[in-house]
Design a protein around this motif. Structure first.
Motif, PDB file in Angstrom:
ATOM      1  N   GLU A  46       0.840  -1.197   0.000  1.00 57.09           N
ATOM      2  CA  GLU A  46       0.000   0.000   0.000  1.00 57.09           C
ATOM      3  C   GLU A  46       0.872   1.243   0.000  1.00 57.09           C
ATOM      4  O   GLU A  46       1.871   1.325   0.731  1.00 57.09           O
ATOM      5  N   LEU A  47       0.497   2.228  -0.804  1.00 54.57           N
ATOM      6  CA  LEU A  47       1.194   3.510  -0.836  1.00 54.57           C
ATOM      7  C   LEU A  47       0.426   4.567  -0.041  1.00 54.57           C
ATOM      8  O   LEU A  47       1.025   5.537   0.437  1.00 54.57           O
ATOM      9  N   PHE A  48      -0.898   4.376   0.078  1.00 54.27           N
ATOM     10  CA  PHE A  48      -1.738   5.334   0.794  1.00 54.27           C
ATOM     11  C   PHE A  48      -2.713   4.571   1.690  1.00 54.27           C
ATOM     12  O   PHE A  48      -3.211   3.513   1.318  1.00 54.27           O
ATOM     13  N   LYS A  49      -2.958   5.131   2.860  1.00 53.23           N
ATOM     14  CA  LYS A  49      -4.032   4.665   3.725  1.00 53.23           C
ATOM     15  C   LYS A  49      -5.255   5.527   3.447  1.00 53.23           C
ATOM     16  O   LYS A  49      -5.206   6.752   3.571  1.00 53.23           O
ATOM     17  N   ARG A  50      -6.368   4.909   3.064  1.00 50.55           N
ATOM     18  CA  ARG A  50      -7.564   5.645   2.707  1.00 50.55           C
ATOM     19  C   ARG A  50      -8.663   5.356   3.718  1.00 50.55           C
ATOM     20  O   ARG A  50      -8.906   4.201   4.055  1.00 50.55           O
ATOM     21  N   VAL A  55      -6.798  10.838   3.511  1.00 52.81           N
ATOM     22  CA  VAL A  55      -5.834  10.011   2.791  1.00 52.81           C
ATOM     23  C   VAL A  55      -4.460  10.330   3.352  1.00 52.81           C
ATOM     24  O   VAL A  55      -4.097  11.502   3.483  1.00 52.81           O
ATOM     25  N   GLN A  56      -3.698   9.298   3.696  1.00 57.17           N
ATOM     26  CA  GLN A  56      -2.373   9.493   4.265  1.00 57.17           C
ATOM     27  C   GLN A  56      -1.374   8.571   3.578  1.00 57.17           C
ATOM     28  O   GLN A  56      -1.700   7.446   3.199  1.00 57.17           O
ATOM     29  N   LEU A  57      -0.146   9.053   3.417  1.00 56.66           N
ATOM     30  CA  LEU A  57       0.914   8.220   2.876  1.00 56.66           C
ATOM     31  C   LEU A  57       1.305   7.136   3.876  1.00 56.66           C
ATOM     32  O   LEU A  57       1.388   7.400   5.085  1.00 56.66           O
ATOM     33  N   THR A  58       1.543   5.934   3.393  1.00 61.76           N
ATOM     34  CA  THR A  58       2.149   4.901   4.230  1.00 61.76           C
ATOM     35  C   THR A  58       3.659   5.148   4.267  1.00 61.76           C
ATOM     36  O   THR A  58       4.191   5.938   3.477  1.00 61.76           O
ATOM     37  N   PRO A  59       4.397   4.526   5.170  1.00 58.61           N
ATOM     38  CA  PRO A  59       5.859   4.682   5.170  1.00 58.61           C
ATOM     39  C   PRO A  59       6.493   4.326   3.833  1.00 58.61           C
ATOM     40  O   PRO A  59       7.422   5.012   3.376  1.00 58.61           O
ATOM     41  N   ILE A  60       5.991   3.286   3.178  1.00 57.88           N
ATOM     42  CA  ILE A  60       6.525   2.931   1.860  1.00 57.88           C
ATOM     43  C   ILE A  60       6.158   4.009   0.839  1.00 57.88           C
ATOM     44  O   ILE A  60       6.961   4.369  -0.029  1.00 57.88           O
ATOM     45  N   GLY A  61       4.959   4.558   0.948  1.00 63.14           N
ATOM     46  CA  GLY A  61       4.559   5.640   0.062  1.00 63.14           C
ATOM     47  C   GLY A  61       5.430   6.867   0.235  1.00 63.14           C
ATOM     48  O   GLY A  61       5.827   7.514  -0.742  1.00 63.14           O
ATOM     49  N   ALA A  62       5.745   7.179   1.499  1.00 66.41           N
ATOM     50  CA  ALA A  62       6.609   8.327   1.760  1.00 66.41           C
ATOM     51  C   ALA A  62       8.015   8.103   1.192  1.00 66.41           C
ATOM     52  O   ALA A  62       8.639   9.010   0.649  1.00 66.41           O
ATOM     53  N   GLN A  63       8.490   6.876   1.331  1.00 69.14           N
ATOM     54  CA  GLN A  63       9.807   6.545   0.783  1.00 69.14           C
ATOM     55  C   GLN A  63       9.807   6.696  -0.743  1.00 69.14           C
ATOM     56  O   GLN A  63      10.762   7.230  -1.326  1.00 69.14           O
ATOM     57  N   LEU A  64       8.751   6.238  -1.389  1.00 66.35           N
ATOM     58  CA  LEU A  64       8.652   6.355  -2.838  1.00 66.35           C
ATOM     59  C   LEU A  64       8.570   7.817  -3.260  1.00 66.35           C
ATOM     60  O   LEU A  64       9.203   8.231  -4.235  1.00 66.35           O
TER      61      LEU A  64
END
Length: 311
Positions: A46-50, A55-64
Protein backbone atom coordinates in the motif's frame (compact mmCIF):
# COMPACT_ATOMS: atom_id res chain seq x y z
CA UNK A 1 5.94 3.28 -13.87
CA UNK A 2 5.07 5.71 -16.65
CA UNK A 3 5.69 9.45 -16.35
CA UNK A 4 1.97 10.22 -16.06
CA UNK A 5 1.59 7.68 -13.26
CA UNK A 6 4.53 9.25 -11.44
CA UNK A 7 2.86 12.63 -11.84
CA UNK A 8 -0.41 11.29 -10.41
CA UNK A 9 1.37 9.66 -7.47
CA UNK A 10 3.37 12.80 -6.58
CA UNK A 11 0.33 15.03 -6.91
CA UNK A 12 -1.73 12.79 -4.61
CA UNK A 13 1.18 12.62 -2.15
CA UNK A 14 1.02 16.41 -1.96
CA UNK A 15 -2.75 16.97 -2.06
CA UNK A 16 -3.76 13.87 -0.02
CA UNK A 17 -7.16 14.16 -1.67
CA UNK A 18 -8.33 12.27 -4.76
CA UNK A 19 -10.71 15.00 -5.92
CA UNK A 20 -8.18 17.83 -5.66
CA UNK A 21 -5.56 15.69 -7.38
CA UNK A 22 -7.96 14.96 -10.23
CA UNK A 23 -8.81 18.67 -10.61
CA UNK A 24 -5.16 19.64 -10.55
CA UNK A 25 -4.22 17.12 -13.27
CA UNK A 26 -7.45 17.52 -15.28
CA UNK A 27 -8.42 13.86 -14.97
CA UNK A 28 -11.22 12.03 -13.19
CA UNK A 29 -10.90 10.79 -9.60
CA UNK A 30 -11.39 7.28 -10.99
CA UNK A 31 -8.27 7.75 -13.16
CA UNK A 32 -6.29 8.75 -10.08
CA UNK A 33 -7.58 5.75 -8.13
CA UNK A 34 -6.80 3.35 -10.98
CA UNK A 35 -3.26 4.67 -11.32
CA UNK A 36 -2.55 4.32 -7.60
CA UNK A 37 -4.00 0.79 -7.46
CA UNK A 38 -1.83 -0.19 -10.42
CA UNK A 39 1.27 1.19 -8.71
CA UNK A 40 0.44 -0.64 -5.49
CA UNK A 41 0.03 -3.91 -7.40
CA UNK A 42 3.41 -3.47 -9.09
CA UNK A 43 5.18 -2.52 -5.86
CA UNK A 44 3.33 -5.09 -3.76
CA UNK A 45 2.47 -2.73 -0.92
CA UNK A 46 0.00 0.00 0.00
CA UNK A 47 1.19 3.51 -0.84
CA UNK A 48 -1.74 5.33 0.79
CA UNK A 49 -4.03 4.67 3.73
CA UNK A 50 -7.56 5.65 2.71
CA UNK A 51 -10.51 6.28 4.98
CA UNK A 52 -13.81 8.03 4.42
CA UNK A 53 -12.29 11.15 6.00
CA UNK A 54 -8.70 11.38 4.85
CA UNK A 55 -5.83 10.01 2.79
CA UNK A 56 -2.37 9.49 4.27
CA UNK A 57 0.91 8.22 2.88
CA UNK A 58 2.15 4.90 4.23
CA UNK A 59 5.86 4.68 5.17
CA UNK A 60 6.53 2.93 1.86
CA UNK A 61 4.56 5.64 0.06
CA UNK A 62 6.61 8.33 1.76
CA UNK A 63 9.81 6.54 0.78
CA UNK A 64 8.65 6.36 -2.84
CA UNK A 65 7.66 10.03 -2.85
CA UNK A 66 11.08 11.11 -1.58
CA UNK A 67 12.83 8.94 -4.13
CA UNK A 68 10.75 10.08 -7.11
CA UNK A 69 10.44 13.81 -6.36
CA UNK A 70 14.00 14.81 -7.23
CA UNK A 71 14.12 12.74 -10.39
CA UNK A 72 10.72 14.04 -11.53
CA UNK A 73 11.89 17.62 -10.98
CA UNK A 74 14.94 16.98 -13.15
CA UNK A 75 12.75 15.52 -15.87
CA UNK A 76 10.46 18.55 -15.75
CA UNK A 77 13.41 20.92 -15.89
CA UNK A 78 14.85 19.12 -18.90
CA UNK A 79 11.50 19.19 -20.69
CA UNK A 80 11.00 22.86 -19.84
CA UNK A 81 14.48 23.75 -21.08
CA UNK A 82 13.91 21.90 -24.36
CA UNK A 83 10.50 23.50 -24.78
CA UNK A 84 11.93 26.95 -24.06
CA UNK A 85 14.63 26.43 -26.64
CA UNK A 86 11.97 25.56 -29.16
CA UNK A 87 9.80 28.56 -28.26
CA UNK A 88 12.71 30.91 -27.78
CA UNK A 89 12.02 32.12 -24.23
CA UNK A 90 14.34 35.08 -23.88
CA UNK A 91 14.30 38.78 -23.12
CA UNK A 92 13.76 40.20 -19.61
CA UNK A 93 11.40 39.84 -16.67
CA UNK A 94 11.07 42.40 -13.90
CA UNK A 95 9.79 40.78 -10.70
CA UNK A 96 8.65 42.50 -7.52
CA UNK A 97 8.20 41.15 -4.00
CA UNK A 98 6.54 42.61 -0.91
CA UNK A 99 8.46 41.13 2.03
CA UNK A 100 11.82 39.55 2.80
CA UNK A 101 10.34 36.05 2.88
CA UNK A 102 8.62 36.66 -0.46
CA UNK A 103 11.97 37.87 -1.78
CA UNK A 104 13.65 34.65 -0.67
CA UNK A 105 11.17 32.62 -2.70
CA UNK A 106 11.52 34.83 -5.78
CA UNK A 107 15.33 34.65 -5.67
CA UNK A 108 15.24 30.86 -5.39
CA UNK A 109 12.76 30.61 -8.29
CA UNK A 110 14.87 33.01 -10.38
CA UNK A 111 17.94 30.79 -9.91
CA UNK A 112 16.01 27.78 -11.20
CA UNK A 113 14.52 29.79 -14.06
CA UNK A 114 17.92 31.11 -15.18
CA UNK A 115 19.24 27.55 -15.30
CA UNK A 116 16.32 26.52 -17.50
CA UNK A 117 16.24 29.65 -19.65
CA UNK A 118 19.72 31.21 -19.77
CA UNK A 119 18.66 33.64 -22.50
CA UNK A 120 16.08 35.32 -20.26
CA UNK A 121 17.32 37.93 -17.78
CA UNK A 122 15.56 38.31 -14.42
CA UNK A 123 15.55 41.59 -12.46
CA UNK A 124 14.23 41.52 -8.89
CA UNK A 125 12.95 44.50 -6.87
CA UNK A 126 11.31 45.14 -3.51
CA UNK A 127 7.78 46.42 -4.06
CA UNK A 128 6.87 49.80 -2.53
CA UNK A 129 4.43 49.86 0.36
CA UNK A 130 2.86 52.95 -1.25
CA UNK A 131 0.94 52.14 -4.45
CA UNK A 132 2.27 48.57 -4.84
CA UNK A 133 0.25 48.04 -8.02
CA UNK A 134 1.70 51.13 -9.69
CA UNK A 135 4.83 49.43 -11.08
CA UNK A 136 2.68 46.79 -12.81
CA UNK A 137 0.44 49.45 -14.29
CA UNK A 138 3.29 51.60 -15.58
CA UNK A 139 5.02 48.61 -17.17
CA UNK A 140 8.07 48.48 -14.90
CA UNK A 141 7.03 45.16 -13.28
CA UNK A 142 5.92 42.00 -15.02
CA UNK A 143 5.00 40.05 -11.89
CA UNK A 144 4.72 40.59 -8.14
CA UNK A 145 4.50 38.35 -5.09
CA UNK A 146 2.63 40.30 -2.42
CA UNK A 147 0.00 40.12 0.30
CA UNK A 148 -3.59 39.59 -0.73
CA UNK A 149 -6.40 40.39 -1.32
CA UNK A 150 -6.05 42.23 -4.62
CA UNK A 151 -9.12 42.47 -6.86
CA UNK A 152 -8.50 44.79 -9.81
CA UNK A 153 -9.86 44.47 -13.38
CA UNK A 154 -6.47 45.05 -15.01
CA UNK A 155 -4.52 42.72 -12.69
CA UNK A 156 -4.52 38.92 -12.93
CA UNK A 157 -4.64 37.01 -9.65
CA UNK A 158 -2.34 34.02 -9.90
CA UNK A 159 -2.08 31.19 -7.40
CA UNK A 160 -1.85 31.71 -3.64
CA UNK A 161 1.60 30.32 -2.85
CA UNK A 162 1.59 30.24 0.94
CA UNK A 163 -0.02 31.67 4.06
CA UNK A 164 1.46 33.02 7.27
CA UNK A 165 -0.06 33.38 10.77
CA UNK A 166 -0.63 36.93 11.98
CA UNK A 167 0.99 38.74 14.88
CA UNK A 168 0.54 42.13 16.50
CA UNK A 169 3.56 44.43 16.80
CA UNK A 170 3.43 46.18 20.18
CA UNK A 171 5.82 48.43 22.13
CA UNK A 172 8.19 46.43 24.33
CA UNK A 173 6.76 48.08 27.47
CA UNK A 174 3.10 47.60 26.49
CA UNK A 175 0.95 45.24 28.63
CA UNK A 176 0.29 43.13 25.52
CA UNK A 177 4.02 42.38 25.30
CA UNK A 178 3.77 40.05 28.30
CA UNK A 179 1.04 37.94 26.74
CA UNK A 180 1.46 34.66 24.92
CA UNK A 181 -1.24 35.69 22.40
CA UNK A 182 -3.66 38.50 21.64
CA UNK A 183 -7.12 38.40 20.03
CA UNK A 184 -8.86 40.56 17.46
CA UNK A 185 -10.98 41.98 20.29
CA UNK A 186 -7.79 43.38 21.84
CA UNK A 187 -7.47 45.79 18.92
CA UNK A 188 -10.10 47.94 20.63
CA UNK A 189 -7.62 48.62 23.45
CA UNK A 190 -4.81 50.39 21.56
CA UNK A 191 -4.43 52.83 18.64
CA UNK A 192 -3.91 51.00 15.36
CA UNK A 193 -1.01 52.24 13.23
CA UNK A 194 -2.00 51.83 9.58
CA UNK A 195 -0.56 52.28 6.11
CA UNK A 196 -1.85 54.26 3.13
CA UNK A 197 -1.68 53.80 -0.61
CA UNK A 198 -3.37 50.37 -0.74
CA UNK A 199 -6.84 49.57 -2.13
CA UNK A 200 -9.55 50.26 0.43
CA UNK A 201 -10.74 46.63 0.56
CA UNK A 202 -7.15 45.60 1.37
CA UNK A 203 -6.99 48.12 4.23
CA UNK A 204 -10.42 47.09 5.54
CA UNK A 205 -9.23 43.49 5.89
CA UNK A 206 -5.80 44.11 7.38
CA UNK A 207 -6.62 47.26 9.38
CA UNK A 208 -10.29 46.90 10.36
CA UNK A 209 -12.33 49.68 11.96
CA UNK A 210 -14.23 47.35 14.29
CA UNK A 211 -13.56 44.15 16.18
CA UNK A 212 -15.60 40.99 15.42
CA UNK A 213 -17.96 41.98 18.27
CA UNK A 214 -18.43 45.47 16.80
CA UNK A 215 -16.22 47.48 19.15
CA UNK A 216 -14.53 50.47 17.46
CA UNK A 217 -10.78 50.21 16.88
CA UNK A 218 -9.03 53.53 17.59
CA UNK A 219 -6.81 54.87 14.80
CA UNK A 220 -3.22 55.87 15.34
CA UNK A 221 -0.76 57.43 12.89
CA UNK A 222 -0.64 56.33 9.26
CA UNK A 223 2.46 55.90 7.12
CA UNK A 224 3.67 54.72 3.71
CA UNK A 225 6.89 52.97 4.84
CA UNK A 226 7.39 49.71 6.73
CA UNK A 227 10.32 50.93 8.82
CA UNK A 228 8.20 53.90 9.93
CA UNK A 229 5.56 51.46 11.20
CA UNK A 230 8.18 49.79 13.39
CA UNK A 231 9.51 53.13 14.61
CA UNK A 232 6.06 54.40 15.53
CA UNK A 233 5.23 51.21 17.41
CA UNK A 234 8.56 51.33 19.22
CA UNK A 235 7.87 54.95 20.19
CA UNK A 236 4.59 53.93 21.81
CA UNK A 237 2.29 55.50 19.22
CA UNK A 238 0.21 52.36 18.81
CA UNK A 239 0.21 48.77 17.59
CA UNK A 240 0.11 47.24 14.12
CA UNK A 241 -0.72 43.81 12.64
CA UNK A 242 1.69 41.90 10.42
CA UNK A 243 2.82 38.41 9.52
CA UNK A 244 4.32 36.56 12.47
CA UNK A 245 7.35 35.75 10.36
CA UNK A 246 8.30 39.43 10.36
CA UNK A 247 9.78 38.84 13.83
CA UNK A 248 12.57 36.79 12.22
CA UNK A 249 13.53 39.58 9.84
CA UNK A 250 12.73 42.83 11.66
CA UNK A 251 13.56 42.35 15.33
CA UNK A 252 14.20 45.47 17.45
CA UNK A 253 14.68 45.99 21.18
CA UNK A 254 11.75 48.41 21.40
CA UNK A 255 9.07 46.15 19.89
CA UNK A 256 7.57 42.70 20.46
CA UNK A 257 5.61 40.46 18.08
CA UNK A 258 2.66 38.78 19.82
CA UNK A 259 0.81 36.06 17.84
CA UNK A 260 -2.93 36.38 17.28
CA UNK A 261 -4.99 33.50 18.62
CA UNK A 262 -7.96 34.04 16.31
CA UNK A 263 -6.93 36.05 13.24
CA UNK A 264 -7.04 34.48 9.78
CA UNK A 265 -3.67 33.90 8.12
CA UNK A 266 -2.10 36.33 5.67
CA UNK A 267 -2.21 35.05 2.09
CA UNK A 268 0.62 35.69 -0.38
CA UNK A 269 0.08 35.27 -4.10
CA UNK A 270 1.30 36.17 -7.57
CA UNK A 271 -0.10 39.07 -9.57
CA UNK A 272 0.63 40.29 -13.07
CA UNK A 273 -0.86 42.78 -15.55
CA UNK A 274 -3.67 41.32 -17.63
CA UNK A 275 -1.98 42.62 -20.77
CA UNK A 276 1.36 40.93 -20.04
CA UNK A 277 0.49 37.25 -20.44
CA UNK A 278 3.65 36.20 -22.33
CA UNK A 279 5.24 32.73 -22.65
CA UNK A 280 8.21 33.80 -20.50
CA UNK A 281 5.87 35.14 -17.81
CA UNK A 282 3.86 31.92 -17.77
CA UNK A 283 7.09 29.92 -17.60
CA UNK A 284 8.30 31.97 -14.62
CA UNK A 285 4.96 31.59 -12.83
CA UNK A 286 5.24 27.81 -13.20
CA UNK A 287 8.76 27.94 -11.79
CA UNK A 288 7.68 29.99 -8.76
CA UNK A 289 4.80 27.58 -8.07
CA UNK A 290 7.17 24.61 -8.27
CA UNK A 291 9.72 26.32 -6.03
CA UNK A 292 7.08 27.22 -3.44
CA UNK A 293 5.89 23.61 -3.34
CA UNK A 294 9.43 22.36 -2.70
CA UNK A 295 10.47 25.08 -0.29
CA UNK A 296 10.14 24.28 3.40
CA UNK A 297 8.47 27.10 5.31
CA UNK A 298 10.66 28.43 8.10
CA UNK A 299 9.22 27.88 11.63
CA UNK A 300 7.66 30.85 13.38
CA UNK A 301 7.44 29.51 16.90
CA UNK A 302 9.92 32.11 18.23
CA UNK A 303 7.78 34.95 16.87
CA UNK A 304 5.89 35.32 20.10
CA UNK A 305 6.29 37.49 23.20
CA UNK A 306 10.00 38.17 22.97
CA UNK A 307 11.58 40.89 20.87
CA UNK A 308 14.15 38.38 19.52
CA UNK A 309 17.11 40.27 20.93
CA UNK A 310 18.42 37.29 22.81
CA UNK A 311 16.59 38.01 26.05
Amino acid sequence: MELREIEIFLALAEELHFGRTADRLHVTPARVSQAIKKQERVIGAELFKRTSRNVQLTPIGAQLRDGLAVGYQHIQEALAAASAAGRGINGELHIGYATAWCGNLIVAAADTFRARHPDCRIHIYESPLLEPLGPMRDGSRDLQLIELPIDEPDIVNGPVLFTEPRALIVPADHPFAERETVSLEDLAEAPLITITGQPQYFLDLHYPHRTPQGRPIPRGPSTTAWQEVLTMVGAGKGVSPTSARAAHYYSRPDIVYVPFSDAPPVEYGLLWPAAANTPRLRAFVRTVVETAALQVTAPTKSAGRRSLTGE
